[in-house]
Motif scaffolding. Structure first.
Motif, PDB file in Angstrom:
ATOM      1  N   GLN A  93      35.464  35.493  38.196  1.00 22.24           N
ATOM      2  CA  GLN A  93      34.920  35.976  39.460  1.00 22.24           C
ATOM      3  C   GLN A  93      34.238  34.839  40.214  1.00 22.24           C
ATOM      4  O   GLN A  93      33.718  33.890  39.612  1.00 22.24           O
ATOM      5  N   ASP A  94      34.264  34.954  41.555  1.00 21.81           N
ATOM      6  CA  ASP A  94      33.599  33.946  42.381  1.00 21.81           C
ATOM      7  C   ASP A  94      32.115  34.267  42.506  1.00 21.81           C
ATOM      8  O   ASP A  94      31.613  35.226  41.897  1.00 21.81           O
ATOM      9  N   SER A  95      31.422  33.461  43.312  1.00 21.71           N
ATOM     10  CA  SER A  95      29.960  33.619  43.421  1.00 21.71           C
ATOM     11  C   SER A  95      29.567  34.916  44.114  1.00 21.71           C
ATOM     12  O   SER A  95      28.405  35.328  44.038  1.00 21.71           O
ATOM     13  N   GLU A  96      30.533  35.581  44.758  1.00 22.33           N
ATOM     14  CA  GLU A  96      30.265  36.854  45.399  1.00 22.33           C
ATOM     15  C   GLU A  96      30.611  38.039  44.499  1.00 22.33           C
ATOM     16  O   GLU A  96      30.509  39.192  44.911  1.00 22.33           O
ATOM     17  N   GLY A  97      31.068  37.755  43.273  1.00 20.22           N
ATOM     18  CA  GLY A  97      31.414  38.815  42.339  1.00 20.22           C
ATOM     19  C   GLY A  97      32.813  39.360  42.508  1.00 20.22           C
ATOM     20  O   GLY A  97      33.175  40.370  41.888  1.00 20.22           O
TER      21      GLY A  97
ATOM     22  N   GLU B 118      31.358  27.610  42.694  1.00 15.34           N
ATOM     23  CA  GLU B 118      30.938  28.158  41.406  1.00 15.34           C
ATOM     24  C   GLU B 118      31.727  29.435  41.069  1.00 15.34           C
ATOM     25  O   GLU B 118      31.912  30.302  41.920  1.00 15.34           O
ATOM     26  N   TYR B 119      32.154  29.523  39.812  1.00 11.74           N
ATOM     27  CA  TYR B 119      32.887  30.694  39.317  1.00 11.74           C
ATOM     28  C   TYR B 119      32.344  31.060  37.940  1.00 11.74           C
ATOM     29  O   TYR B 119      31.784  30.210  37.235  1.00 11.74           O
ATOM     30  N   THR B 120      32.551  32.355  37.572  1.00 11.34           N
ATOM     31  CA  THR B 120      32.097  32.831  36.262  1.00 11.34           C
ATOM     32  C   THR B 120      33.287  33.391  35.495  1.00 11.34           C
ATOM     33  O   THR B 120      33.983  34.290  35.979  1.00 11.34           O
TER      34      THR B 120
END
Length: 326
Positions: free
Chosen positions: A50-54, A86-88
């Motif tokens: 997921q990206d920084s916005e979810g 940024e990514y998670t």
């Protein structure tokens, strides 16, 4: 009726998960995402990126898997398809008993950086220099993973690592350079402007000792030469203030007839030197002196007197009065 048995299994142990790859904080290009899920009775896992916005930008979501696995490939992630940032990476699992605890969840924050650093050079200009020139190479990757190394080559020589290049060879020098960042992005090779170095003094013919008389109109000149470019010719006549005249080219004939032929009767000293565009002097002195290589002794004399035709005076007879006596 005890003829029918039912078996019940008690399972209170939650599965364990681990994202085994990537291990780097900054990612570029295609990256293997690998993971491990272990449990006595595994049931399913959930895997997304997921990206920084979810928002989910990659990953299958829920995957039913009843077998444990170790370091399996979960995804070949092409990071060039997403923006830098940024990514998670999220991996979670539950077993058949719906167990889940802290060890069943791992979220790994990574940064995508597919932008190469930018390297600039300083200390280079269009002028000729008569000393070594130090060129500084500055790498900038402020919005990415940070600069790793800067590479350069001087005049086609072997590649070296560093941010400072000392240029000492005479002539036109060229530096090629580039940098890499911590994500492995490599900048396209750049080529510097020419670094011009000239440590060789210009030369001038020696005028030599001169003896002539006033009114002489013989043409007089000095040939000046330099490999890269002449700048000024400077001179003093006797004890007068030094003067300089602008010149140019790699060869120049300096006509000094008006300076020499107009001198008055007596002994004179004409001193001179030439400067090139790098600041080199034909003489080591920065001021002309009467004892330097390019000093000329000049003697000017008056024309010899012209001997004329001699004249002889003639006697005139003055008549006398005669007195008559009667």
């Amino acid at each position: 009726d005890w003829s029918e048995w039912r078996h019940y299994y008690y399972d209170s142990i939650a599965p364990d998960v681990e994202i085994t790859s990537p291990t780097e904080e900054y990612l570029a290009g295609t990256v293997e995402v690998r993971g491990t899920v272990t449990d006595v009775n595994p049931h399913h896992y959930w895997f997304v990126i997921q990206d920084s916005e979810g928002r989910t930008i990659a990953g299958p979501g829920v995957v039913n898997e009843t077998s444990s696995f170790t370091d399996n490939l979960l995804l070949d992630w092409d990071t060039t398809l997403v923006d830098d940032g940024e990514y998670t990476i999220k991996l979670e699992a539950k077993d058949s008993a719906n167990n889940k605890d802290e060890g069943s969840v791992q979220w790994l924050v990574v940064n995508v950086d597919n932008t190469a650093p930018v390297t600039t050079s300083s200390g280079i200009d269009s002028l000729w220099h008569n000393t070594d020139v130090t060129v500084t190479l500055t790498c900038d990757d402020a919005s990415g993973s940070g600069c790793y190394k800067t590479y350069y080559s001087l005049n086609g020589g072997p590649k070296a690592v560093g941010n400072t290049v000392v240029v000492s060879a005479e002539g036109l020098n060229i530096i090629t350079f580039s940098s890499t960042d911590n994500a492995g992005n490599e900048e396209l090779m750049k080529t510097s402007e020419a670094i011009k170095i000239d440590k060789t003094n210009p030369t001038a013919q020696v005028l030599g000792a001169l003896t002539f008389t006033t009114g002489d109109t013989t043409p007089r000149g000095i040939q000046l030469t330099d490999d890269n470019g002449l700048y000024q010719a400077c001179y003093t006549m006797d004890t007068a203030t030094q003067q300089c005249v602008d010149i140019g080219g790699t060869g120049y004939f300096w006509d000094v007839s008006n300076l020499i032929n107009t001198l008055g009767v007596g002994s004179h000293t004409f001193s001179n030197y030439v400067i090139d565009t790098a600041g080199n002097h034909s003489d080591s002195d920065t001021l002309t002196t009467s004892n330097e290589v390019y000093a000329s002794n000049i003697t000017v004399s008056a024309p010899a007197a012209v001997r004329g035709v001699a004249t002889r005076a003639t006697e005139e007879t003055t008549p006398t009065e005669e007195t008559t006596t009667t």
